[in-house]
Design an enzyme around this catalytic site. Structure first.
Site, mmCIF file in Angstrom:
data_model
loop_
_atom_site.group_PDB
_atom_site.id
_atom_site.type_symbol
_atom_site.label_atom_id
_atom_site.label_comp_id
_atom_site.label_asym_id
_atom_site.label_seq_id
_atom_site.Cartn_x
_atom_site.Cartn_y
_atom_site.Cartn_z
ATOM 1 N N GLU A 174 0.822 -1.224 0.000
ATOM 2 C CA GLU A 174 0.000 0.000 0.000
ATOM 3 C C GLU A 174 0.846 1.260 0.000
ATOM 4 O O GLU A 174 0.635 2.176 0.805
ATOM 5 C CB GLU A 174 -0.967 -0.003 1.202
ATOM 6 C CG GLU A 174 -2.016 -1.081 1.093
ATOM 7 C CD GLU A 174 -3.152 -0.964 2.115
ATOM 8 O OE1 GLU A 174 -3.037 -0.189 3.082
ATOM 9 O OE2 GLU A 174 -4.165 -1.667 1.924
ATOM 10 N N TYR A 245 -11.768 -3.138 1.234
ATOM 11 C CA TYR A 245 -12.516 -3.503 2.443
ATOM 12 C C TYR A 245 -13.874 -2.818 2.387
ATOM 13 O O TYR A 245 -13.969 -1.662 1.962
ATOM 14 C CB TYR A 245 -11.757 -3.044 3.698
ATOM 15 C CG TYR A 245 -10.446 -3.764 3.909
ATOM 16 C CD1 TYR A 245 -10.426 -5.049 4.447
ATOM 17 C CD2 TYR A 245 -9.243 -3.171 3.569
ATOM 18 C CE1 TYR A 245 -9.216 -5.714 4.648
ATOM 19 C CE2 TYR A 245 -8.033 -3.829 3.775
ATOM 20 C CZ TYR A 245 -8.026 -5.099 4.311
ATOM 21 O OH TYR A 245 -6.837 -5.760 4.510
ATOM 22 N N GLU A 293 -5.571 -8.138 -0.580
ATOM 23 C CA GLU A 293 -6.287 -7.849 0.677
ATOM 24 C C GLU A 293 -7.740 -7.578 0.300
ATOM 25 O O GLU A 293 -8.018 -6.650 -0.474
ATOM 26 C CB GLU A 293 -5.704 -6.635 1.407
ATOM 27 C CG GLU A 293 -4.362 -6.888 2.036
ATOM 28 C CD GLU A 293 -3.886 -5.748 2.929
ATOM 29 O OE1 GLU A 293 -4.730 -5.064 3.557
ATOM 30 O OE2 GLU A 293 -2.667 -5.546 2.986
HETATM 31 O O1 AHR Z 1 -5.335 -5.886 6.847
HETATM 32 C C1 AHR Z 1 -5.206 -4.782 7.693
HETATM 33 C C2 AHR Z 1 -4.434 -3.628 7.044
HETATM 34 O O2 AHR Z 1 -5.194 -3.112 5.989
HETATM 35 C C3 AHR Z 1 -3.114 -3.967 6.417
HETATM 36 O O3 AHR Z 1 -2.063 -3.941 7.321
HETATM 37 C C4 AHR Z 1 -2.940 -2.869 5.405
HETATM 38 O O4 AHR Z 1 -2.167 -3.271 4.304
HETATM 39 C C5 AHR Z 1 -4.361 -2.487 5.045
HETATM 40 O O5 AHR Z 1 -4.552 -1.123 5.094
#
Ligand code: AHR
Length: 506
Positions: A174, A245, A293
């Site tokens: 990231e 996310y 992720e």
């Molecule tokens: O998965 C949690 C965090 O989310 C990780 O450390 C990061 O890469 C992302 O922002």
């Protein structure tokens, strides 16, 4: 009132073969993922190396194919060499990313031992935040070089004479995010990633190298970042990463339920950008995506706030989200999106595996249990076989603030010609009510229904716990039947289902 959803499926609607690497996960030195997650020497189930065997068993049951390590934001301040050699000589360090202390009891060698036991392929991230090309080369030499060099001999002296042969390497984490230690703009990152990749390939031309893409589709630099990074790094990397996310925010349930629309958009946009660079550079090569992720994560909740001030705990409770039935439906839909894009998503990692936004939870010294999200992952990993098939979905739609209009249903299927197994994954992501499923399967010849399982709870916010680990789990859907090649049944509001069929015996 009947609300029909019609799926059109045909074995000719092939996307790509199912890739095992779609079912990867992630272990970061964060909260209790490593310490009291995978590793807890005093736990009753711990093996001789201190790994919790209850967690190992659940990891295998989950069907995880590969595991990304050691971070995450953590890696951007990490010194890999702190984690090798005699444990008693290893330093304790502050982890600035999560305001914690790391005793370095677990490092590369322990992770590789765990990965072997968990039967997963390792994916290793190098630190391009506080460090650079030299340290990336050093950890590569330690991990992969045959004995006979300074660092590979050190590995051998630490008890591991054989090279680990780690194939997938992430070039930082990231780096587009201002929260990242050593954050860089696109040009700065493109430089260091290209130079690290070029040098790593001199050590081993066959590595699979992953450049950092965007931390979400909402980043101000999204699109432009991928363009700049790939324009410079194109010939030296194989994949570009994507992270996403999702969570229900501001009581906007409808937009949350439609989260997979964003994942579709994200993937399609990165593919378009990568192919634009390909055209510019007149390259034959195609860049693939490592969606390394992805998950549901309630980032605004207190559970995700790191400690502060003088408090630098080891393995604090952090990001321990408890997932609801609804979260599992969105999660299952994200997996549908990933599978649907198997032609360009070459690898994916559920973030994360244990305790930290995880399908597996543990009590220190106590039980391990399954979150709601465990189930769609395990069932998809186990039953997605053969070729991924595009499914045409005709369904009602629902309005939501984020995407405008979204389809009430989403689906993907896999077909294994050899064994004659068909798996249909379908979500009803509309809170308004049940959907009447209709699927014409005549193109597959004579099939029989093997099982239909639905994950649903009357209360979409119901969750599992250590005391009630089966509150939300898939149950047989007795409404599903197959007659004369036509599948029908009811999909309850906010539900995820898998319907398995097999070629009928001659
Ligand atoms: O998965 C949690 C965090 O989310 C990780 O450390 C990061 O890469 C992302 O922002």
């Amino acid at each position: 009132m009947s609300r029909p959803v019609t799926l059109t499926l045909n074995p000719a609607f092939r996307v790509a073969p199912v890739r095992r690497r779609t079912f990867g996960a992630f272990v970061e030195h964060l909260g209790r993922c490593v310490y009291t997650g995978i590793h807890e020497p005093d736990h009753p189930s711990a093996d001789e190396q201190g790994f919790r065997t209850d967690v190992l068993e659940l990891t295998r049951e989950l069907g995880v194919s590969s595991v990304r390590y050691p971070g995450g934001n953590f890696v951007s301040g990490y010194r890999w060499e702190d984690g090798v050699g005699p444990v008693e000589d290893r330093p304790v360090r502050h982890d600035l990313a999560w305001h914690s202390s790391d005793p370095n009891t677990v490092g590369l060698d322990e992770f590789m031992a765990w990965a072997k036991k968990a039967e997963v392929e390792p994916m290793y991230a190098v630190n391009l935040g506080t460090r650079g090309v030299q340290e990336a080369l050093d950890v590569l030499e330690y991990a992969n070089a045959p004995a006979g060099t300074a660092l590979s001999d050190q590995r051998a002296a630490n008890g591991h004479p054989e090279p680990y042969k780690i194939s997938m390497w992430c070039l930082g984490n990231e780096m587009d995010g201002p929260w990242q230690i050593g954050h860089k703009n696109a040009e700065e990152y493109a430089r260091v990633a290209t130079e690290a990749a070029r040098a790593m390939r001199m050590e081993d031309p066959d590595l699979e190298l992953i450049a950092c893409g965007s931390s979400s589709s909402q980043m101000p630099t999204f699109g432009a970042w991928e363009n700049t990074v790939l324009t410079e790094a194109y010939e030296f990397v194989d994949m570009i990463s994507a992270h996403a996310y999702y969570s229900e925010k501001d009581d906007d349930q409808a937009s949350f339920l439609a989260s997979a629309d964003d994942m579709d958009y994200f993937i399609d946009s990165v593919v378009a950008t990568a192919d634009h660079v390909r055209a510019k550079l007149k390259s034959d090569k195609r860049i693939m995506i490592s969606f390394d992720e992805w998950n549901v994560w309630y980032q605004h909740r207190a559970e995700s706030r790191p400690p502060s001030g003088d408090d630098w705990p080891v393995a604090p409770v952090l990001l321990e989200d408890i997932y609801s039935a609804q979260d599992a439906v969105v999660f299952g839909n994200l997996l549908i999106s990933l599978l649907r894009h198997s032609d360009r998503v070459a690898s994916a990692s559920l973030a994360q595996l244990v305790n930290v936004i995880a399908p597996i939870m543990t009590e220190p010294g106590g039980r391990a249990w399954k979150q709601t999200t465990f189930h769609p992952f395990a069932l998809t990993s186990r039953h997605a076989k053969g070729e991924v098939l595009q499914v045409n979905v005709e369904a009602p739609s629902f309005e939501n603030p984020r995407f405008g209009t979204s389809s009430s249903a989403d689906s993907v299927a896999t077909w294994d010609e050899e064994s004659g197994s068909l798996s249909v994954f379908v979500v009803n992501r509309d809170a308004a009510g049940a959907l009447d499923l209709g699927v014409d399967l005549s193109a597959f010849g004579d099939l029989e229904l093997v099982e239909a399982l639905t994950l649903h709870h009357e209360d979409p916010y119901a969750a599992n716990s250590a005391d009630a680990p089966d509150t939300v789990s898939p149950r047989e859907n007795t409404t599903v039947s197959l007659e004369d090649g036509r599948l029908s049944g009811e999909l309850p509001a906010i539900s995820w289902s898998i319907i398995r069929l097999a070629r009928a015996a001659a």
